[in-house]
Design a protein around this motif. Structure first.
Motif, PDB file in Angstrom:
ATOM      1  N   SER A  76      45.575  35.934  36.248  1.00 51.69           N
ATOM      2  CA  SER A  76      44.977  37.268  36.345  1.00 51.69           C
ATOM      3  C   SER A  76      44.155  37.585  35.103  1.00 51.69           C
ATOM      4  CB  SER A  76      46.071  38.320  36.508  1.00 51.69           C
ATOM      5  OG  SER A  76      46.820  38.101  37.681  1.00 51.69           O
ATOM      6  N   PRO A  77      42.960  38.153  35.260  1.00 54.03           N
ATOM      7  CA  PRO A  77      42.150  38.508  34.088  1.00 54.03           C
ATOM      8  C   PRO A  77      42.754  39.673  33.315  1.00 54.03           C
ATOM      9  CG  PRO A  77      41.138  39.364  36.080  1.00 54.03           C
ATOM     10  CD  PRO A  77      42.287  38.502  36.528  1.00 54.03           C
ATOM     11  N   ALA A 111      38.805  42.071  41.824  1.00 54.51           N
ATOM     12  CA  ALA A 111      37.808  41.259  42.523  1.00 54.51           C
ATOM     13  C   ALA A 111      36.426  41.390  41.892  1.00 54.51           C
ATOM     14  CB  ALA A 111      37.742  41.649  43.999  1.00 54.51           C
ATOM     15  N   GLU A 112      36.383  41.862  40.648  1.00 54.10           N
ATOM     16  CA  GLU A 112      35.098  42.053  39.963  1.00 54.10           C
ATOM     17  C   GLU A 112      34.354  40.737  39.800  1.00 54.10           C
ATOM     18  OE1 GLU A 112      34.029  45.050  36.471  1.00 54.10           O
ATOM     19  OE2 GLU A 112      35.274  43.400  35.766  1.00 54.10           O
ATOM     20  N   ASN A 113      35.091  39.655  39.581  1.00 56.59           N
ATOM     21  CA  ASN A 113      34.501  38.322  39.424  1.00 56.59           C
ATOM     22  C   ASN A 113      35.031  37.444  40.553  1.00 56.59           C
ATOM     23  OD1 ASN A 113      33.866  35.665  38.703  1.00 56.59           O
ATOM     24  ND2 ASN A 113      34.024  36.092  36.515  1.00 56.59           N
ATOM     25  N   PRO A 114      34.320  37.356  41.686  1.00 56.92           N
ATOM     26  CA  PRO A 114      34.828  36.604  42.837  1.00 56.92           C
ATOM     27  C   PRO A 114      35.103  35.131  42.525  1.00 56.92           C
ATOM     28  CG  PRO A 114      32.986  37.989  43.494  1.00 56.92           C
ATOM     29  CD  PRO A 114      33.048  38.039  41.999  1.00 56.92           C
ATOM     30  N   ALA A 115      34.292  34.520  41.651  1.00 59.52           N
ATOM     31  CA  ALA A 115      34.511  33.117  41.308  1.00 59.52           C
ATOM     32  C   ALA A 115      35.848  32.947  40.588  1.00 59.52           C
ATOM     33  CB  ALA A 115      33.362  32.602  40.446  1.00 59.52           C
ATOM     34  N   HIS A 116      36.169  33.872  39.694  1.00 59.31           N
ATOM     35  CA  HIS A 116      37.455  33.822  38.991  1.00 59.31           C
ATOM     36  C   HIS A 116      38.600  34.045  39.965  1.00 59.31           C
ATOM     37  CE1 HIS A 116      40.824  34.990  36.439  1.00 59.31           C
ATOM     38  NE2 HIS A 116      40.183  34.448  35.418  1.00 59.31           N
ATOM     39  N   LEU A 117      38.432  35.001  40.876  1.00 63.53           N
ATOM     40  CA  LEU A 117      39.475  35.275  41.856  1.00 63.53           C
ATOM     41  C   LEU A 117      39.717  34.052  42.739  1.00 63.53           C
ATOM     42  CD1 LEU A 117      41.432  37.305  43.161  1.00 63.53           C
ATOM     43  CD2 LEU A 117      39.537  38.025  44.645  1.00 63.53           C
ATOM     44  N   LEU A 118      38.640  33.421  43.180  1.00 64.26           N
ATOM     45  CA  LEU A 118      38.777  32.231  44.014  1.00 64.26           C
ATOM     46  C   LEU A 118      39.540  31.137  43.269  1.00 64.26           C
ATOM     47  CD1 LEU A 118      38.129  30.708  46.622  1.00 64.26           C
ATOM     48  CD2 LEU A 118      35.949  30.023  45.589  1.00 64.26           C
ATOM     49  N   LYS A 119      39.191  30.942  42.016  1.00 62.13           N
ATOM     50  CA  LYS A 119      39.887  29.938  41.199  1.00 62.13           C
ATOM     51  C   LYS A 119      41.370  30.288  41.070  1.00 62.13           C
ATOM     52  CE  LYS A 119      39.578  27.533  36.741  1.00 62.13           C
ATOM     53  NZ  LYS A 119      38.852  27.471  35.436  1.00 62.13           N
TER      54      LYS A 119
END
Length: 305
Positions: A76-77, A111-119
């Protein structure tokens, strides 16, 4: 594919027995479910809570609390300057009501950074989220969130979803119907609660709810209805699973713990009807305790013997 990830908001929970003395804990619908999945799985089974945390002392306490109880948070960020949401529980008998302070919650930006969430969600055996997850994330991030869920599903993750409709979180009920329906189309397991579905979709009864979700393509459905039997629909068969009698003192987290009991059973290879029976037992024990989270070891000892 391995492990379980629950996506949503971890909040500060204030609970108490009078107007001046409050106990602080941490909870939230998807966190409560993750808690019981963790308690009911073997220690080497990975359970992650995927959200967004602030960088304040309370957020640090949240992460420490989860990690100490075997729920990982490292995917989690951490958002600089953000902080957790908060809610207070008041009880009338065993029934609870809530007051919330969550507009600035860090989790709104999960979900601000979809690429991070996907990872963060890659290679999961099962991913769970709720209608509250959809409601609290920033409106401009909701479609990208669902796109990430769909991509994870396409890559082999099983998606479980509880609509958990809360009217106050959805000023536009038409939007709620649209987004929750989208989420259902992306789901393998649906865990709706009948009164919520009736309030939003007007379902006449549990059978009508199950039929509507079947038409959306959901293959495994459990319609919860408090102390009434749950409707379990799977592979074209429908079974009524009775609830378990409980001496309820606090119904906080009842549905969330049912979900955790059910999903843990399914992850352990237990068939849907038997899984719902286990879920009822979990919920019955939880409502006999104060607060949403039964002590982890207590839950483990009750159900992993």
């Amino acid at each position: 594919m391995h492990g379980f990830a629950s996506v949503g908001e971890c909040m500060i929970e204030l609970s108490g027995q009078n107007d001046t003395q409050w106990h602080m804990g941490f909870a939230g619908d998807t966190l409560n479910t993750a808690w019981y999945v963790r308690a009911l799985m073997q220690p080497d089974f990975a359970v992650d809570y995927v959200t967004a945390f602030g960088d304040d002392a309370f957020s640090n306490q949240q992460m420490a609390f989860l990690n100490e109880n075997g729920i990982a948070t490292d995917k989690s960020p951490i958002i600089k300057g953000a902080r957790p949401g908060l809610y207070a529980i008041t009880l009338t008998g065993a029934e609870r009501s809530f007051t919330y302070w969550r507009n600035d919650s860090a989790a709104r930006r999960l979900a601000e950074n979809p690429a991070h969430l996907l990872k963060s969600l890659k290679n999961r055996k099962m991913i769970y989220f709720s209608g509250i997850t959809l409601a609290i994330i920033l409106p401009e991030h909701r479609q990208s969130f669902l796109e990430v869920i769909n991509q994870c599903r396409a890559e082999g993750a099983q998606i479980a979803f509880d609509p958990n409709f809360r009217s106050a979180l959805w000023p536009d009920h038409n939007l709620a119907r649209e987004l929750i329906t989208q989420a259902m189309r992306s789901s393998d397991i649906a865990l709706p609660t009948l009164p919520d579905e009736q309030a939003l979709f007007g379902d006449a009864d549990g059978q009508a709810c199950a039929a509507r979700l079947t038409a959306l393509g959901v293959k495994e459905i459990v319609v919860k209805d408090g102390t009434d039997p749950a409707i379990v629909q799977f592979e074209g068969k429908q079974v009524l699973v009775p609830s378990v009698k409980a001496n309820a003192i606090d119904t906080t987290g009842a549905g969330d713990s049912f979900n955790g009991g059910y999903l843990a059973a399914r992850l352990n290879g237990i068939a849907p009807a038997e899984a719902a029976s286990q879920a009822h037992k979990v919920a019955a024990h939880v409502v006999e305790c104060r607060g949403a989270l039964m002590p982890m070891q207590t839950a483990h000892d009750l159900f992993m013997r």
